[in-house]
Design an enzyme around this catalytic site. Structure first.
Site, PDB file in Angstrom:
ATOM      1  N   ASP A 139      11.804  45.958  67.666  1.00  0.00           N
ATOM      2  CA  ASP A 139      12.741  44.971  67.158  1.00  0.00           C
ATOM      3  C   ASP A 139      14.025  45.608  66.642  1.00  0.00           C
ATOM      4  O   ASP A 139      15.135  45.155  66.943  1.00  0.00           O
ATOM      5  CB  ASP A 139      12.064  44.173  66.042  1.00  0.00           C
ATOM      6  CG  ASP A 139      12.755  42.862  65.735  1.00  0.00           C
ATOM      7  OD1 ASP A 139      13.786  42.886  65.044  1.00  0.00           O
ATOM      8  OD2 ASP A 139      12.274  41.808  66.171  1.00  0.00           O
ATOM      9  N   ALA A 167      14.152  39.888  66.857  1.00  0.00           N
ATOM     10  CA  ALA A 167      14.065  39.981  68.314  1.00  0.00           C
ATOM     11  C   ALA A 167      12.688  39.555  68.816  1.00  0.00           C
ATOM     12  O   ALA A 167      12.580  38.828  69.813  1.00  0.00           O
ATOM     13  CB  ALA A 167      14.381  41.399  68.774  1.00  0.00           C
ATOM     14  N   ASP A 168      11.635  39.985  68.157  1.00  0.00           N
ATOM     15  CA  ASP A 168      10.281  39.662  68.601  1.00  0.00           C
ATOM     16  C   ASP A 168      10.031  38.152  68.611  1.00  0.00           C
ATOM     17  O   ASP A 168       9.467  37.615  69.574  1.00  0.00           O
ATOM     18  CB  ASP A 168       9.254  40.322  67.681  1.00  0.00           C
ATOM     19  CG  ASP A 168       9.075  41.797  67.968  1.00  0.00           C
ATOM     20  OD1 ASP A 168       9.722  42.307  68.894  1.00  0.00           O
ATOM     21  OD2 ASP A 168       8.296  42.445  67.252  1.00  0.00           O
ATOM     22  N   ILE A 169      10.435  37.491  67.530  1.00  0.00           N
ATOM     23  CA  ILE A 169      10.111  36.070  67.397  1.00  0.00           C
ATOM     24  C   ILE A 169      11.223  35.187  67.960  1.00  0.00           C
ATOM     25  O   ILE A 169      10.992  34.388  68.865  1.00  0.00           O
ATOM     26  CB  ILE A 169       9.824  35.723  65.928  1.00  0.00           C
ATOM     27  CG1 ILE A 169       8.602  36.510  65.438  1.00  0.00           C
ATOM     28  CG2 ILE A 169       9.572  34.226  65.770  1.00  0.00           C
ATOM     29  CD1 ILE A 169       8.304  36.347  63.960  1.00  0.00           C
ATOM     30  N   ALA A 173       9.390  35.291  71.442  1.00  0.00           N
ATOM     31  CA  ALA A 173       8.380  34.228  71.415  1.00  0.00           C
ATOM     32  C   ALA A 173       8.992  32.847  71.611  1.00  0.00           C
ATOM     33  O   ALA A 173       8.527  32.063  72.449  1.00  0.00           O
ATOM     34  CB  ALA A 173       7.610  34.284  70.092  1.00  0.00           C
TER      35      ALA A 173
END
Length: 372
Positions: A139, A167-169, A173
């Protein structure tokens, strides 16, 4: 009313955070999500601390209501056991580096031969194409490479890591879910599936719409903490209180700023913050620092001007507003049967398959028998 994704089957090859968060949302919306995991190890998140009984609380939070099948995809015999599920699946989610699924014989091109209507979602750091497609990252790297981190990371001597995995979520996602739903809608219309290339780095640029606009239109590229909502204005700031708490002040609009100035009794000479923003900020900071957080909480509860005392996560989860909204009603249980608050997902209650019930995360391979 049945949940909107009832009847949709998802094969989830992802691990850790972005993919599992996406498939959690799909599961909460009624989809049957089957995690495909490595025998003996499973999703790496299963090993994460802290433990909750014999389980990882991180894994449990992200995998509520899913099933698990343990298969060695490098073993031809075990790989063949996946074929019936591929024939039944509506959606595939994977999060390997580009090329890994192809080496396992599970690329989109391979699957679509027999399933032209499959919705196949690949989540990666930099996408499936481009010079950085094979570069490892997390991230922090993605927000650094896209310029997002440069807009507000504190001073170089005391740089601050953002408190959320943006960035991840928000880059991985959430766009995955959005595009999967759009692809399913398009499949309803045309009968055709789709390949979805979700790049966590690509999807960060919408967060910088204002920074890009400033730069492209008048060549005013914002610096570190210099712009309106990144620390450059006294109207959007964090101010320390006398007891060491923090006031989050965001009275941006003139009407809110006027109420804010009246509430703290700011000197008239400092109220026009366009004259000397730093002087105004210093003046506000001195006033806020002269009183306790309880004092300011009481004062701003009577003043409608976008101000809050910063709460801890524990305090927020006890906040009567969020409790009244019911976002913490659902529960998740571990392998010992102990229940705790489930991770809230961004679905309205009518779209959630079990909004106020206790649901387990799967034990590794617990669905092997029923799916083969």
């Amino acid at each position: 009313m049945s949940a909107p994704l009832c009847g949709i089957k998802v094969l989830d090859f992802s691990t850790l955070l972005p993919g599992p968060m996406a498939t959690l949302i799909l599961a909460e919306a009624g989809a049957q999500v089957i995690k495909i995991e490595r025998p003996g190890h499973g999703d790496e998140m299963r090993t994460y601390e802290p433990r909750w009984g014999s389980d990882s609380i991180n894994f449990t939070m992200l995998n509520r209501g899913k099933q698990s099948i343990a298969l060695d995809l490098k073993d031809p015999l075990q790989r063949a056991r996946l074929d019936p599920l591929l024939q039944e699946a509506d959606v595939i989610v994977e999060q390997f580096r580009p090329g890994v699924m192809a080496r396992l014989g599970l690329s989109y091109e391979s699957v679509r031969i027999n399933r032209p209507d499959i919705v196949y979602c690949s989540i990666s750091g930099y996408g499936q194409t481009g010079p950085k497609r094979d570069v490892a990252g997390h991230d922090l790297n993605y927000i650094a490479d896209t310029g997002l981190l440069s807009l507000g990371m504190g001073s170089p001597d005391q740089a601050v890591i953002p408190p959320a995995l943006i960035a991840d979520i928000a880059g991985g996602a959430y766009p995955a879910v959005m595009n999967i739903l759009l692809a399913l809608r398009e499949r309803d219309r045309t009968g055709a599936g789709a390949y979805l290339d979700i790049s966590m780095a690509d999807n960060l640029f919408p967060f910088m719409y204002w920074a890009m606009g400033n730069g492209l239109s008048v060549n005013q590229w914002p610096g570190n903490g210099t712009d309106l909502v990144t620390g450059g204005s006294p109207r959007y700031q964090l101010y320390k209180t006398k007891d060491g708490q923090v006031l989050a002040a965001a009275p941006l609009e003139p009407r809110f700023w006027s109420v804010f100035c009246d509430t703290i009794e700011l000197d008239e000479s400092l109220r026009d913050d366009a004259v000397d923003p730093q002087a105004t900020r210093a003046g506000v900071a001195a006033i806020i620092a002269s009183r306790s957080s309880d004092y300011w909480r009481a004062r701003f509860s009577q003043a409608d001007c976008c101000c809050s005392i910063v709460q801890t996560v524990e305090q927020a989860m006890r906040d009567e507003h969020f409790r009244a909204r019911g976002i913490f009603d659902a529960q998740v249980s571990n392998s010992e049967g102990k229940a705790t608050t489930a991770l809230p997902v961004p679905l309205v209650p009518g779209f959630r398959s079990h909004p106020a019930t206790v649901v387990r995360a799967p034990a590794l391979g617990q669905s092997n028998a029923e799916n083969h």
